[in-house]
Structures are given as C-alpha cells and as structure tokens.
Design a protein around this motif. Structure first.
Motif, PDB file in Angstrom:
ATOM      1  N   ALA A 130     -33.525  -0.331  -4.246  1.00  0.00           N
ATOM      2  CA  ALA A 130     -33.121  -0.827  -5.559  1.00  0.00           C
ATOM      3  C   ALA A 130     -34.240  -0.610  -6.577  1.00  0.00           C
ATOM      4  CB  ALA A 130     -32.764  -2.302  -5.475  1.00  0.00           C
ATOM      5  N   LEU A 131     -35.477  -0.868  -6.182  1.00  0.00           N
ATOM      6  CA  LEU A 131     -36.615  -0.647  -7.075  1.00  0.00           C
ATOM      7  C   LEU A 131     -36.747   0.832  -7.416  1.00  0.00           C
ATOM      8  CD1 LEU A 131     -39.212  -1.409  -8.556  1.00  0.00           C
ATOM      9  CD2 LEU A 131     -40.404  -1.377  -6.331  1.00  0.00           C
ATOM     10  N   ARG A 132     -36.615   1.674  -6.423  1.00  0.00           N
ATOM     11  CA  ARG A 132     -36.728   3.110  -6.662  1.00  0.00           C
ATOM     12  C   ARG A 132     -35.645   3.587  -7.625  1.00  0.00           C
ATOM     13  NH1 ARG A 132     -34.676   7.743  -4.642  1.00  0.00           N
ATOM     14  NH2 ARG A 132     -36.065   9.542  -4.465  1.00  0.00           N
ATOM     15  N   MET A 133     -34.393   3.120  -7.419  1.00  0.00           N
ATOM     16  CA  MET A 133     -33.303   3.520  -8.301  1.00  0.00           C
ATOM     17  C   MET A 133     -33.554   3.039  -9.727  1.00  0.00           C
ATOM     18  SD  MET A 133     -30.265   5.090  -8.266  1.00  0.00           S
ATOM     19  CE  MET A 133     -29.314   4.901  -6.757  1.00  0.00           C
ATOM     20  N   PHE A 134     -34.084   1.824  -9.863  1.00  0.00           N
ATOM     21  CA  PHE A 134     -34.366   1.287 -11.190  1.00  0.00           C
ATOM     22  C   PHE A 134     -35.420   2.135 -11.903  1.00  0.00           C
ATOM     23  CE2 PHE A 134     -36.859  -1.418 -14.048  1.00  0.00           C
ATOM     24  CZ  PHE A 134     -35.859  -1.885 -14.885  1.00  0.00           C
ATOM     25  N   LEU A 135     -36.457   2.547 -11.184  1.00  0.00           N
ATOM     26  CA  LEU A 135     -37.501   3.365 -11.799  1.00  0.00           C
ATOM     27  C   LEU A 135     -36.946   4.713 -12.264  1.00  0.00           C
ATOM     28  CD1 LEU A 135     -40.466   2.629  -9.354  1.00  0.00           C
ATOM     29  CD2 LEU A 135     -40.156   1.738 -11.670  1.00  0.00           C
ATOM     30  N   LEU A 136     -36.101   5.345 -11.447  1.00  0.00           N
ATOM     31  CA  LEU A 136     -35.489   6.615 -11.855  1.00  0.00           C
ATOM     32  C   LEU A 136     -34.613   6.416 -13.088  1.00  0.00           C
ATOM     33  CD1 LEU A 136     -34.413   8.293  -8.479  1.00  0.00           C
ATOM     34  CD2 LEU A 136     -36.634   8.316  -9.609  1.00  0.00           C
ATOM     35  N   GLN A 137     -33.891   5.309 -13.111  1.00  0.00           N
ATOM     36  CA  GLN A 137     -33.026   5.003 -14.249  1.00  0.00           C
ATOM     37  C   GLN A 137     -33.829   4.847 -15.536  1.00  0.00           C
ATOM     38  OE1 GLN A 137     -29.856   1.731 -14.124  1.00  0.00           O
ATOM     39  NE2 GLN A 137     -31.540   0.707 -15.196  1.00  0.00           N
ATOM     40  N   GLU A 138     -34.954   4.116 -15.452  1.00  0.00           N
ATOM     41  CA  GLU A 138     -35.760   3.871 -16.640  1.00  0.00           C
ATOM     42  C   GLU A 138     -36.495   5.131 -17.089  1.00  0.00           C
ATOM     43  OE1 GLU A 138     -35.548   0.795 -18.359  1.00  0.00           O
ATOM     44  OE2 GLU A 138     -33.872   0.954 -16.944  1.00  0.00           O
ATOM     45  N   LEU A 139     -36.905   5.965 -16.148  1.00  0.00           N
ATOM     46  CA  LEU A 139     -37.510   7.241 -16.516  1.00  0.00           C
ATOM     47  C   LEU A 139     -36.510   8.094 -17.290  1.00  0.00           C
ATOM     48  CD1 LEU A 139     -39.454   8.137 -13.242  1.00  0.00           C
ATOM     49  CD2 LEU A 139     -40.477   7.631 -15.468  1.00  0.00           C
ATOM     50  N   CYS A 140     -35.274   8.133 -16.807  1.00  0.00           N
ATOM     51  CA  CYS A 140     -34.241   8.897 -17.492  1.00  0.00           C
ATOM     52  C   CYS A 140     -34.014   8.339 -18.897  1.00  0.00           C
ATOM     53  CB  CYS A 140     -32.949   8.859 -16.679  1.00  0.00           C
ATOM     54  SG  CYS A 140     -31.575   9.736 -17.450  1.00  0.00           S
ATOM     55  N   ARG A 141     -34.043   7.021 -19.035  1.00  0.00           N
ATOM     56  CA  ARG A 141     -33.860   6.398 -20.342  1.00  0.00           C
ATOM     57  C   ARG A 141     -34.928   6.872 -21.329  1.00  0.00           C
ATOM     58  NH1 ARG A 141     -30.721   2.110 -20.478  1.00  0.00           N
ATOM     59  NH2 ARG A 141     -31.325   1.407 -18.388  1.00  0.00           N
ATOM     60  N   SER A 142     -36.107   7.230 -20.786  1.00  0.00           N
ATOM     61  CA  SER A 142     -37.210   7.716 -21.622  1.00  0.00           C
ATOM     62  C   SER A 142     -37.261   9.235 -21.704  1.00  0.00           C
ATOM     63  CB  SER A 142     -38.537   7.187 -21.072  1.00  0.00           C
ATOM     64  OG  SER A 142     -38.584   5.772 -21.142  1.00  0.00           O
ATOM     65  N   GLY A 143     -36.225   9.904 -21.193  1.00  0.00           N
ATOM     66  CA  GLY A 143     -36.159  11.354 -21.310  1.00  0.00           C
ATOM     67  C   GLY A 143     -36.894  12.108 -20.223  1.00  0.00           C
ATOM     68  N   VAL A 144     -36.970  11.521 -19.012  1.00  0.00           N
ATOM     69  CA  VAL A 144     -37.650  12.163 -17.883  1.00  0.00           C
ATOM     70  C   VAL A 144     -36.726  12.135 -16.679  1.00  0.00           C
ATOM     71  CG1 VAL A 144     -39.631  12.089 -16.321  1.00  0.00           C
ATOM     72  CG2 VAL A 144     -39.920  11.481 -18.742  1.00  0.00           C
ATOM     73  N   LEU A 145     -36.452  13.293 -16.075  1.00  0.00           N
ATOM     74  CA  LEU A 145     -35.578  13.392 -14.915  1.00  0.00           C
ATOM     75  C   LEU A 145     -36.389  13.525 -13.633  1.00  0.00           C
ATOM     76  CD1 LEU A 145     -32.799  15.838 -16.195  1.00  0.00           C
ATOM     77  CD2 LEU A 145     -32.778  13.330 -16.173  1.00  0.00           C
ATOM     78  N   VAL A 146     -36.169  12.594 -12.714  1.00  0.00           N
ATOM     79  CA  VAL A 146     -36.814  12.596 -11.396  1.00  0.00           C
ATOM     80  C   VAL A 146     -35.748  12.171 -10.391  1.00  0.00           C
ATOM     81  CG1 VAL A 146     -38.566  11.536  -9.927  1.00  0.00           C
ATOM     82  CG2 VAL A 146     -39.084  11.997 -12.326  1.00  0.00           C
ATOM     83  N   GLY A 191     -26.002   2.133 -11.390  1.00  0.00           N
ATOM     84  CA  GLY A 191     -25.363   2.907 -10.325  1.00  0.00           C
ATOM     85  C   GLY A 191     -25.463   2.223  -8.979  1.00  0.00           C
ATOM     86  N   ARG A 192     -24.780   2.788  -8.023  1.00  0.00           N
ATOM     87  CA  ARG A 192     -24.808   2.285  -6.660  1.00  0.00           C
ATOM     88  C   ARG A 192     -26.162   2.574  -6.031  1.00  0.00           C
ATOM     89  NH1 ARG A 192     -21.119   4.956  -1.900  1.00  0.00           N
ATOM     90  NH2 ARG A 192     -22.019   3.843  -0.135  1.00  0.00           N
ATOM     91  N   VAL A 193     -26.672   1.630  -5.255  1.00  0.00           N
ATOM     92  CA  VAL A 193     -27.935   1.820  -4.551  1.00  0.00           C
ATOM     93  C   VAL A 193     -27.646   2.268  -3.134  1.00  0.00           C
ATOM     94  CG1 VAL A 193     -30.055   0.726  -3.743  1.00  0.00           C
ATOM     95  CG2 VAL A 193     -29.083   0.064  -5.945  1.00  0.00           C
ATOM     96  N   CYS A 194     -28.209   3.401  -2.740  1.00  0.00           N
ATOM     97  CA  CYS A 194     -28.030   3.856  -1.367  1.00  0.00           C
ATOM     98  C   CYS A 194     -29.369   4.300  -0.797  1.00  0.00           C
ATOM     99  CB  CYS A 194     -27.011   4.994  -1.280  1.00  0.00           C
ATOM    100  SG  CYS A 194     -27.567   6.529  -2.033  1.00  0.00           S
ATOM    101  N   GLY A 195     -29.430   4.366   0.513  1.00  0.00           N
ATOM    102  CA  GLY A 195     -30.652   4.811   1.182  1.00  0.00           C
ATOM    103  C   GLY A 195     -30.707   6.322   1.252  1.00  0.00           C
ATOM    104  N   PRO A 196     -31.565   6.853   2.123  1.00  0.00           N
ATOM    105  CA  PRO A 196     -31.693   8.319   2.225  1.00  0.00           C
ATOM    106  C   PRO A 196     -30.407   8.958   2.710  1.00  0.00           C
ATOM    107  CG  PRO A 196     -32.859   7.221   4.025  1.00  0.00           C
ATOM    108  CD  PRO A 196     -32.440   6.149   3.076  1.00  0.00           C
ATOM    109  N   LEU A 197     -30.051  10.082   2.095  1.00  0.00           N
ATOM    110  CA  LEU A 197     -28.831  10.773   2.463  1.00  0.00           C
ATOM    111  C   LEU A 197     -29.010  11.610   3.728  1.00  0.00           C
ATOM    112  CD1 LEU A 197     -27.666  11.864  -1.089  1.00  0.00           C
ATOM    113  CD2 LEU A 197     -26.783   9.988   0.298  1.00  0.00           C
ATOM    114  N   TYR A 198     -30.231  11.981   4.034  1.00  0.00           N
ATOM    115  CA  TYR A 198     -30.519  12.720   5.272  1.00  0.00           C
ATOM    116  C   TYR A 198     -31.456  11.883   6.101  1.00  0.00           C
ATOM    117  CZ  TYR A 198     -32.179  16.149   8.613  1.00  0.00           C
ATOM    118  OH  TYR A 198     -32.521  16.794   9.779  1.00  0.00           O
TER     119      TYR A 198
END
Length: 438
Positions: free
Chosen positions: A365-381, A427-434
């Motif tokens: 959940a923390l990781r997803m939140f950080l990616l979300q906030e980076l995107c909000r600032s114009g950074v894709l990770v 968005g939905r929080v999920c673990g590693p896909l692989y």
C-alpha cells in the motif's frame, strides 16, 4: 469498459497493478526521457517502455534509419541481418560465434532453452529470476496453464544462491540433507540466470560456470535487460564470465521489437540443415536431421534491424559512453531518493545503477501510494526505474522534489492512521505479479 483483456496486453501495465491516476500515453509526443499523456501533460518517464528506451525517445539517428525502411517484413534474407548479427557477436564477446534473431526476450529465452535441450539431449532446467512468459521459462513460477509435466522440468533457485544450484546438480535437496534420484547434474540441460538481476555476490556467476563445466550443462545468461547497459557491452563481459548462450534484447533496437540469441558455433550449429543431435530420434531418416525448429515470420524484421544498426553505430562512436551515462544517472537518482524521509518510512531505492527499484518491504500500500504521488507530480515509476541515455539532471531534480513530497505525504498518513488508508489510494493494491518458487 476496456476491449483489452486484463486492461493491457502486458501484465506489467495492468491497471490493477498500477495507481489509478496513471495516464494513458500518447506515442506521438515523446522525446528523450519524457512522454506525454493523452490528457496533454508531460511526464518524466523512468519506466522507459519497460527498458527498451535506451538512447531516448525519438532519437534522430534511429528514427531516420527506420524511416528509410520500405519493406519491414522481407521475403528473403538481407545483408542488414548479416551486418547486425556480425556486430552483435563481436561486441558480445563471441567473435567466432553465431546469432539468431527473435522478436522478444521471452522468445529468445525460450529458444535458448530449446537449444540447450537439443544439444545436450537432456530436459531439466535450473532457472533463477524471470525469463519471460513462455512455458519453458515460466514453469518455475505459480503459473496457471503450464502443464505439471512441464513444470517438473524447470527447477527454480534463488539468485545468488549457488549452493541451491549445486545441491540440485549433486542430487541433494535444498538443505543438502537427502538424495533425490531424479534430479542431478547429468539430467540438467541448462542453467538460466539474469547475471545482474541484483549485484551478484563474489563467486556466484563463476561458480555457476564451473558447475556447468563439470556436468556438461549449458550456461545461459538472460541479458534481455542488461545488454548495452554495461560499458563492456554485456554483464557477462563486465563480470568476466562467458556463458554458452547469451540472450539480448530490449535496448538493442531502442524500442523496436527484437532479441538476439548469441552462442558459440558448436552450439548454434543446431540451426543448420543436416545437423545431427547427440541423442537421435530413431524415427528420423538421416535426410531429416536438422535444423532445430525455432522460426517466426517477424524474426529479423528490417525496421528493427535498422534501428539496431543505428544503436550500434551510436555505441561504436564512443564505446561504453551510453552505458556510463546511464550508470551515472542511476547513481545520481539513487542518491537523490535515498533520503532520511524515505528511510524513516522503511523505504530504500536499491538495485543496479541501470535498473533501480523501490523497496518498501511487504508494504505494498505504501509503495502504491508513492507511485501515485510521483505521478501526480509528473513522474512515472512502476516496477523499476530504468534511466536512459537522454535523461537529464533536470529529470533527476524534478524526481527528487516529487519524491520528497510523496514521502512527506506518506509520513503524515502513517502518523495519523498507522497505515496508508485505502481511500488514499485510488487503485487496487496488489503484491508482485511474478513470484518465483524456491
């Protein structure tokens, strides 16, 4: 309602695996290390097309080379295919070897496994890390649709755990306690590994090489990601370990679909008419011996080969400079993101310079939140941060500012709620896909 099954044709791009605020991208508006969303906003793109964007989007030499191609799918072999193959084998450290082109890294890895099984007459594969979606290489993961009989032919082992690979070859279980009569070095066809999945511990790759030499196993390096991202051209050359087969892809054509399987002549002769396998099928007449069957209409497409030739021209103009630039950017980025604020959250940015990752432990959940906030600032990770040669200090600076804001916002939520609340994540929080076994 999307018309695409799963919402995307690549699982790493699944909507459920990424924040809900991630944009749809506009392929007509991209330059260097930046790309626009369909809503018109520009983003610093550290996803880099999942790695192929080596030189930068819209690289002039590459785009011009592709523009000149009028017949991407050719009816016969071209001189272009021969030229690119010759350059790849020399740069990859196989000056007397041979090259076979495919479309994707998954295809290349699956072909390498088939080659190894054909030339050794064995079936079992020891696999470390991820090597694509084909059954031959995905059998090590919890993958539905892969027959149990095939899954039993691929034995996973963790990266940097030479002891686990050794135990398998010496007929021991993973604790080295009991004999396993069905698993031993004499039935292993290949050991396949991403040589720089993480930083290899001293002796790991060298130990795999010695193990393969002892039992007549083919060592396969999956360099789909790492080729051209080391100053020596390959991770194999960087670490001084020569595999029997090397699979390269992604950045080789700066975004066009291509992969290359490179190997010594004695191994790669399996593709020749008249080649005789070590273990022959008694139902074949001599006239039917060879070649090994790995073939596809879209292998060695002229536009991808033209792009690859242009990339190699850039590489040869200043050997190693592309990789050094990427490495420098990766080190700056890591330093900028490993802040005290991130450390207080239990987050660190780690991994090789050319492929960084955000490690938040099991706190998805923390990781997803950080990616979300980076995107909000114009950074894709996403899963990785993969610098390209065109990323700039300004890109690093914008990312650093966005990161401080994102980690600061996360700290506030954790202070107030003790965890990242679900309503803070769109968005939905999920673990590693692989998930690799072992």
């Amino acid at each position: 309602m999307t018309a695409v099954a799963g919402g995307a044709s690549t699982i790493s791009k699944y909507p459920g695996a990424l924040p809900a605020n991630f944009p749809r991208l506009d392929p007509t508006r991209a330059s260097g290390g930046r790309i626009h969303g369909t809503e018109g906003r520009e983003y610093v793109d550290w996803i880099s097309g999942l790695g192929p964007n080596l030189l930068g989007y819209g690289h002039l030499a590459v785009e011009e080379a592709v523009r000149r191609i009028k017949a991407p799918s050719l009816s016969l072999v071209s001189d272009l295919e021969e030229r690119v193959a010759d350059r790849v084998r020399h740069l990859a450290g196989f000056p007397d070897g041979l090259v076979r082109f495919f479309t994707t890294g998954s295809e290349g890895c699956s072909a390498a496994i088939r080659i190894a099984r054909a030339v050794t007459g064995r079936d079992l594969v020891l696999s470390s890390s991820f090597h694509g979606w084909h059954s031959d290489v995905l059998a090590a993961s919890p993958a539905w649709g892969v027959p149990d009989a095939l899954r039993r032919l691929t034995l996973p082992f963790p990266f940097n755990r030479l002891d686990v690979a050794e135990n398998a070859c010496f007929g021991l279980d993973r604790d080295g306690a009991t004999d396993d009569p069905d698993i031993h070095g004499d039935v292993v066809a290949a050991v396949i590994v991403q040589p720089a999945f993480d930083e290899p511990v001293p002796g790991f790759l060298q130990g795999l090489r010695a193990l393969c030499d002892r039992f007549g196993i083919l060592l396969v390096f999956d360099e789909t990601i790492t080729l051209l991202r080391y100053p020596e051209f390959s991770a194999a050359q960087h670490y001084g370990v020569q595999p029997d087969l090397l699979v390269g892809g992604k950045g080789l054509a700066n975004g066009r679909p291509i992969s290359a399987v490179v190997g010594g002549t004695e191994v790669m002769r399996c593709f020749e008419l008249g080649w005789t396998p070590r273990v022959t099928n008694g139902t074949w007449g001599n006239e039917w011996h060879g070649p090994l069957y790995c073939s596809g209409t879209w292998a060695a497409c002229a536009d991808s080969l033209a792009a690859a030739e242009a990339v190699l021209d850039v590489w040869d103009a200043h050997p190693g400079a592309v990789a050094r630039t990427i490495g420098d950017t990766g080190r700056r980025l890591r330093s900028a993101l490993n802040t005290r604020g991130a450390e207080a959250l239990g987050v660190r940015v780690c991994g090789p310079d050319h492929r960084l990752t955000i490690d938040a432990g099991d706190n998805w959940a923390l990781r997803m939140f950080l990616l979300q906030e980076l995107c909000r600032s114009g950074v894709l990770v996403s899963s990785f941060l993969m610098p390209c040669a065109a990323h700039t200090l300004a890109d690093v600076g914008q990312t650093a500012v966005a990161w401080r804001e994102a980690t600061g916002a996360a700290a506030v939520l954790l202070e107030e709620h003790g965890a990242i609340p679900s309503e803070a994540i769109g968005g939905r929080v999920c673990g590693p896909l692989y998930r690799q076994g072992g």
